[in-house]
Design an enzyme around this catalytic site. Structure first.
Site, PDB file in Angstrom:
ATOM      1  N   GLY A 167     -10.424  11.959  10.083  1.00 47.70           N
ATOM      2  CA  GLY A 167     -10.999  10.935  10.463  1.00 47.70           C
ATOM      3  C   GLY A 167     -11.901   9.599  10.088  1.00 47.70           C
ATOM      4  O   GLY A 167     -12.691   9.269  10.658  1.00 47.70           O
ATOM      5  N   SER A 168     -11.651   9.695   8.557  1.00 45.93           N
ATOM      6  CA  SER A 168     -12.464   8.305   8.144  1.00 45.93           C
ATOM      7  C   SER A 168     -12.520   6.932   8.785  1.00 45.93           C
ATOM      8  O   SER A 168     -13.811   6.183   8.772  1.00 45.93           O
ATOM      9  CB  SER A 168     -12.918   8.169   6.781  1.00 45.93           C
ATOM     10  OG  SER A 168     -11.250   8.229   6.518  1.00 45.93           O
ATOM     11  N   ASN A 190      -2.540  -0.051  15.006  1.00 45.24           N
ATOM     12  CA  ASN A 190      -2.491   1.243  13.977  1.00 45.24           C
ATOM     13  C   ASN A 190      -2.716   0.553  12.552  1.00 45.24           C
ATOM     14  O   ASN A 190      -2.896  -0.573  12.888  1.00 45.24           O
ATOM     15  CB  ASN A 190      -0.818   1.417  13.869  1.00 45.24           C
ATOM     16  CG  ASN A 190      -0.602   2.552  12.544  1.00 45.24           C
ATOM     17  OD1 ASN A 190      -1.412   3.892  12.617  1.00 45.24           O
ATOM     18  ND2 ASN A 190       0.531   2.115  11.856  1.00 45.24           N
ATOM     19  N   HIS A 227      -2.049   0.813   8.303  1.00 43.47           N
ATOM     20  CA  HIS A 227      -1.649   1.371   7.342  1.00 43.47           C
ATOM     21  C   HIS A 227      -1.658   1.437   6.182  1.00 43.47           C
ATOM     22  O   HIS A 227      -2.161   0.030   5.760  1.00 43.47           O
ATOM     23  CB  HIS A 227      -0.266   0.786   7.573  1.00 43.47           C
ATOM     24  CG  HIS A 227       0.760   0.852   6.731  1.00 43.47           C
ATOM     25  ND1 HIS A 227       1.392   2.593   7.437  1.00 43.47           N
ATOM     26  CD2 HIS A 227       1.687   0.829   5.537  1.00 43.47           C
ATOM     27  CE1 HIS A 227       2.732   3.068   5.945  1.00 43.47           C
ATOM     28  NE2 HIS A 227       2.651   1.586   5.109  1.00 43.47           N
TER      29      HIS A 227
HETATM   30  C1  GRF Z   1      -5.231   6.021   6.462  1.00 40.18           C
HETATM   31  O1  GRF Z   1      -5.304   5.889   4.997  1.00 40.18           O
HETATM   32  C2  GRF Z   1      -4.523   5.396   7.587  1.00 40.18           C
HETATM   33  O2  GRF Z   1      -4.465   4.373   6.818  1.00 40.18           O
HETATM   34  C3  GRF Z   1      -2.785   6.077   7.189  1.00 40.18           C
HETATM   35  O3  GRF Z   1      -3.904   7.281   7.754  1.00 40.18           O
HETATM   36  C4  GRF Z   1      -5.297   7.852   8.012  1.00 40.18           C
HETATM   37  C5  GRF Z   1      -5.779   8.491   8.120  1.00 40.18           C
HETATM   38  O4  GRF Z   1      -6.945   8.405   7.158  1.00 40.18           O
HETATM   39  N1  GRF Z   1      -2.196   5.939   8.762  1.00 40.18           N
HETATM   40  P1  GRF Z   1      -8.152   8.698   8.005  1.00 40.18           P
HETATM   41  O5  GRF Z   1      -7.426  10.287   8.467  1.00 40.18           O
HETATM   42  O6  GRF Z   1      -8.954   8.100   9.041  1.00 40.18           O
HETATM   43  O7  GRF Z   1      -9.228   9.910   7.482  1.00 40.18           O
END
Ligand code: GRF
Length: 220
Positions: free
Chosen positions: A15-16, A112, A114
């Site tokens: 969830g960063s 989204n 990515h």
């Molecule tokens: C991120 O690196 C995003 O690009 C991918 O999943 C990851 C999620 O990381 N789709 P976080 O849970 O937001 O830390």
């Protein structure tokens, strides 16, 4: 009645990105509020982070499939988001592909992030794909979600160089720093009504914060 632009965030991981978005909302850098967080993983960090901020957070069991939601479950996700009156669905590390019923419930209203410069390296572990391919520059992309995997109209991108001694972990960490900068900016532009879709092109009417190319070196 609170009339702020309402975000519904879906995630499966730590969830960063959610934290970056929620903090940007709280600081007034994004004119929106996170109304609801949903996860398909019961003990996901994103749920914990949301609860720590007093934001409603729910685990909705994903059903029998590994990479998608079954139709009943998909309906439950849509209902929860509708009940929370969300204006925008924000995918932040949600590890399942959404099918047409979900997409049709929020037309043009799902985004989204990515971890590559799309259309290069769609799919899983894009930073690893980039490293193995040997590219010298990768990055992150925020895009509208369509029926494909990581194929929707691109809203914003930040470039991140691949360094000679990068490992998958160091590269992914730097890409994530760029994500935390990019995602709130893109959501702010949507909340302010600054984006216009012309075919596949997303045009930033404001011109002010056009997606920039930035080199993030260090912080490893
Ligand atoms: C991120 O690196 C995003 O690009 C991918 O999943 C990851 C999620 O990381 N789709 P976080 O849970 O937001 O830390």
């Amino acid at each position: 009645m609170n009339t702020k632009f309402r975000l519904g965030v879906l995630g499966s991981g730590k969830g960063s990105n959610f934290v970056a978005i929620a903090d940007a909302c709280a600081a007034g850098r994004v004119p929106a509020q996170v109304a609801l967080v949903l996860s398909d993983v019961e003990n996901a960090g994103i749920l914990e982070q949301a609860r720590a901020r007093g934001i409603p957070a729910r685990y909705i069991p994903p059903g029998p499939f590994r990479t998608k939601l079954d139709p009943d479950t998909e309906r439950a996700y849509v209902q929860a988001l509708k009940d929370a009156a969300v204006d925008l669905v924000v995918l932040a590390g949600f590890m399942r592909v959404l099918k047409s019923e979900f997409l049709n419930a929020f037309p043009g209203r799902i985004v989204n992030i990515h971890p590559s410069l799309l259309p290069a390296f769609p799919g899983l572990e894009a930073w690893k794909q980039a490293l193995e391919h040997g590219v010298k520059v990768t990055g992150c992309t925020v895009h509208f979600v369509d029926a494909g995997v990581d194929t929707g109209p691109i809203i914003g991108q930040i470039a991140v160089p691949v360094l000679e001694d990068d490992t998958p972990e160091t590269l992914h960490r730097r890409i994530q720093l760029a994500e935390h900068e990019l995602y709130p900016k893109c959501i702010a532009a949507i909340a302010r009504g600054e984006l216009e879709l012309r075919g596949r092109r997303v045009v930033w009417r404001s011109g002010g914060i056009a997606p920039e190319l930035r080199y993030l070196v260090g912080s490893r």
